[in-house]
Every structure is written in C-alpha cells, then in structure tokens.
Design a protein around this motif. Sequence first.
Motif, short mmCIF file in Angstrom:
data_model
loop_
_atom_site.label_atom_id
_atom_site.label_comp_id
_atom_site.label_asym_id
_atom_site.label_seq_id
_atom_site.Cartn_x
_atom_site.Cartn_y
_atom_site.Cartn_z
N GLY A 75 0.81 -1.22 0.00
CA GLY A 75 0.00 0.00 0.00
C GLY A 75 0.84 1.27 0.00
N GLU A 76 0.16 2.38 -0.20
CA GLU A 76 0.84 3.67 -0.28
C GLU A 76 1.40 4.10 1.07
OE1 GLU A 76 -1.18 6.82 -2.30
OE2 GLU A 76 -2.22 5.41 -3.61
N THR A 77 2.45 4.91 0.99
CA THR A 77 3.05 5.44 2.21
C THR A 77 2.27 6.65 2.71
OG1 THR A 77 4.55 6.88 0.99
CG2 THR A 77 5.38 4.69 1.59
N ASP A 78 2.39 6.88 3.99
CA ASP A 78 1.81 8.06 4.64
C ASP A 78 2.95 8.75 5.36
OD1 ASP A 78 -0.93 9.32 5.88
OD2 ASP A 78 0.69 9.25 7.37
N PRO A 79 3.22 10.02 5.07
CA PRO A 79 4.38 10.68 5.65
C PRO A 79 4.36 10.76 7.18
CG PRO A 79 3.13 12.22 4.26
CD PRO A 79 2.49 10.87 4.14
N VAL A 80 3.20 11.00 7.77
CA VAL A 80 3.13 11.08 9.24
C VAL A 80 3.35 9.71 9.85
CG1 VAL A 80 1.69 11.70 11.22
CG2 VAL A 80 1.65 13.13 9.17
N ALA A 81 2.72 8.70 9.29
CA ALA A 81 2.91 7.34 9.81
C ALA A 81 4.37 6.91 9.66
CB ALA A 81 1.98 6.36 9.09
N GLU A 82 4.99 7.28 8.55
CA GLU A 82 6.41 6.96 8.36
C GLU A 82 7.27 7.61 9.44
OE1 GLU A 82 8.04 4.88 6.25
OE2 GLU A 82 6.14 4.20 5.41
N GLN A 83 6.95 8.85 9.79
CA GLN A 83 7.69 9.54 10.87
C GLN A 83 7.52 8.80 12.18
OE1 GLN A 83 6.02 13.48 11.09
NE2 GLN A 83 7.59 14.36 9.77
N LEU A 84 6.29 8.39 12.48
CA LEU A 84 6.03 7.69 13.74
C LEU A 84 6.76 6.36 13.80
CD1 LEU A 84 2.20 8.40 14.09
CD2 LEU A 84 4.06 9.42 15.43
N VAL A 85 6.76 5.63 12.69
CA VAL A 85 7.48 4.35 12.64
C VAL A 85 8.97 4.59 12.85
CG1 VAL A 85 8.17 2.45 11.13
CG2 VAL A 85 5.78 3.17 11.22
N ALA A 86 9.53 5.62 12.19
CA ALA A 86 10.96 5.93 12.34
C ALA A 86 11.28 6.29 13.79
CB ALA A 86 11.35 7.06 11.40
N GLU A 87 10.42 7.06 14.42
CA GLU A 87 10.64 7.43 15.82
C GLU A 87 10.59 6.21 16.72
OE1 GLU A 87 7.75 10.45 16.70
OE2 GLU A 87 8.59 11.80 15.19
N LEU A 88 9.62 5.34 16.47
CA LEU A 88 9.50 4.13 17.26
C LEU A 88 10.72 3.24 17.09
CD1 LEU A 88 7.74 2.34 19.09
CD2 LEU A 88 6.76 1.37 17.01
N MET A 89 11.18 3.10 15.85
CA MET A 89 12.37 2.28 15.59
C MET A 89 13.59 2.91 16.26
SD MET A 89 11.05 -0.18 14.07
CE MET A 89 12.28 -1.16 13.27
N GLY A 90 13.68 4.23 16.26
CA GLY A 90 14.79 4.92 16.91
C GLY A 90 14.81 4.66 18.40
N LYS A 91 13.63 4.66 19.03
CA LYS A 91 13.54 4.38 20.46
C LYS A 91 13.97 2.95 20.76
CE LYS A 91 10.00 7.73 21.61
NZ LYS A 91 8.64 7.95 22.08
N GLU A 92 13.57 2.02 19.90
CA GLU A 92 13.97 0.62 20.10
C GLU A 92 15.47 0.47 19.96
OE1 GLU A 92 11.73 -1.92 17.51
OE2 GLU A 92 9.87 -1.57 18.59
N ASP A 93 16.06 1.16 18.98
CA ASP A 93 17.51 1.10 18.78
C ASP A 93 18.24 1.68 19.99
OD1 ASP A 93 17.17 -0.08 16.33
OD2 ASP A 93 17.53 1.75 15.17
N GLU A 94 17.73 2.78 20.53
CA GLU A 94 18.35 3.39 21.72
C GLU A 94 18.31 2.43 22.89
OE1 GLU A 94 16.50 7.11 22.65
OE2 GLU A 94 16.98 7.96 20.70
N GLY A 95 17.18 1.75 23.06
CA GLY A 95 17.06 0.79 24.15
C GLY A 95 18.01 -0.37 23.99
N ALA A 96 18.19 -0.82 22.76
CA ALA A 96 19.10 -1.94 22.50
C ALA A 96 20.53 -1.54 22.79
CB ALA A 96 18.96 -2.41 21.06
N SER A 97 20.91 -0.32 22.39
CA SER A 97 22.29 0.09 22.62
C SER A 97 22.56 0.30 24.10
CB SER A 97 22.62 1.36 21.81
OG SER A 97 21.87 2.45 22.29
N ILE A 98 21.57 0.74 24.84
CA ILE A 98 21.75 0.91 26.29
C ILE A 98 21.96 -0.45 26.93
CG2 ILE A 98 20.58 1.55 28.43
CD1 ILE A 98 19.25 3.84 26.83
N ASP A 99 21.15 -1.44 26.55
CA ASP A 99 21.31 -2.78 27.09
C ASP A 99 22.66 -3.37 26.72
OD1 ASP A 99 18.87 -2.73 28.28
OD2 ASP A 99 17.85 -3.92 26.75
N ASP A 100 23.08 -3.17 25.47
CA ASP A 100 24.36 -3.70 25.02
C ASP A 100 25.51 -3.13 25.83
OD1 ASP A 100 23.54 -3.85 21.47
OD2 ASP A 100 23.08 -5.21 23.12
#
Length: 105
Positions: A75-100
């Motif tokens: 399906g088509e992309t949505d710019p706001v949803a893409e931003q939210l997904v990127a932010e969520l992925m960024g938070k997950e990456d931050e959490g992983a690096s803290i644990d590491d």
Amino acid sequence: MEQRKARVIIPDHLSFADLGLRRLETGKIEFDWNVVKQICERSEGLPLDHLEEGPDDNVVGLILGWYMVIRENGGETDPVAEQLVAELMGKEDEGASIDDESGRA
C-alpha cells in the motif's frame, strides 16, 4: 498489567487516508476519532474507551499496526505514519544500545 487480546477488523469502506493523520506543530498527532470508533465497532475485544482513555500508546499502536499491514501489502506510504514508525524504531535502537553497553544484551 492485564493484556487484552483483540481481533481488529478494518471495515472495507475505510482507508488509512480516512484517518486524516497529521502532526501538529506541538509534535502531537491528530486524527479522526470517528474512524477509530468504526474500527472498534467492527472489532472483537477492542473497546473504544480503552483507546480514548488509555495511554496514547494504545491508539498509536492500533494506527501503526494498521499502517504496517498496509505497507506489507504494497500500500501507499503516509508521511506522518512513516515519521512515527521511524521514531518508534529509533527508540527501540536506543534501548538496545543501552542494554548492550550495560552487558545485559
């Protein structure tokens, strides 16, 4: 905390664009609650008050879950949803690096 299982059903007449998802200058997101209400009415085990009165993560989870299924199906992309997904992925990456770094990977 009690976890609820729900069977989410998106009515055929609704599209993701019907949400009117947009981001305000404050950073908050805005969308059409009527669309969410229609989803709750068709779904099993998804009370509207759980989304309206619960943490923002509840309704954002529903919106992004719907969006991810749309994207997985080409399906088509949505710019706001893409931003939210990127932010969520960024938070997950931050959490992983803290644990590491703590040695608890």
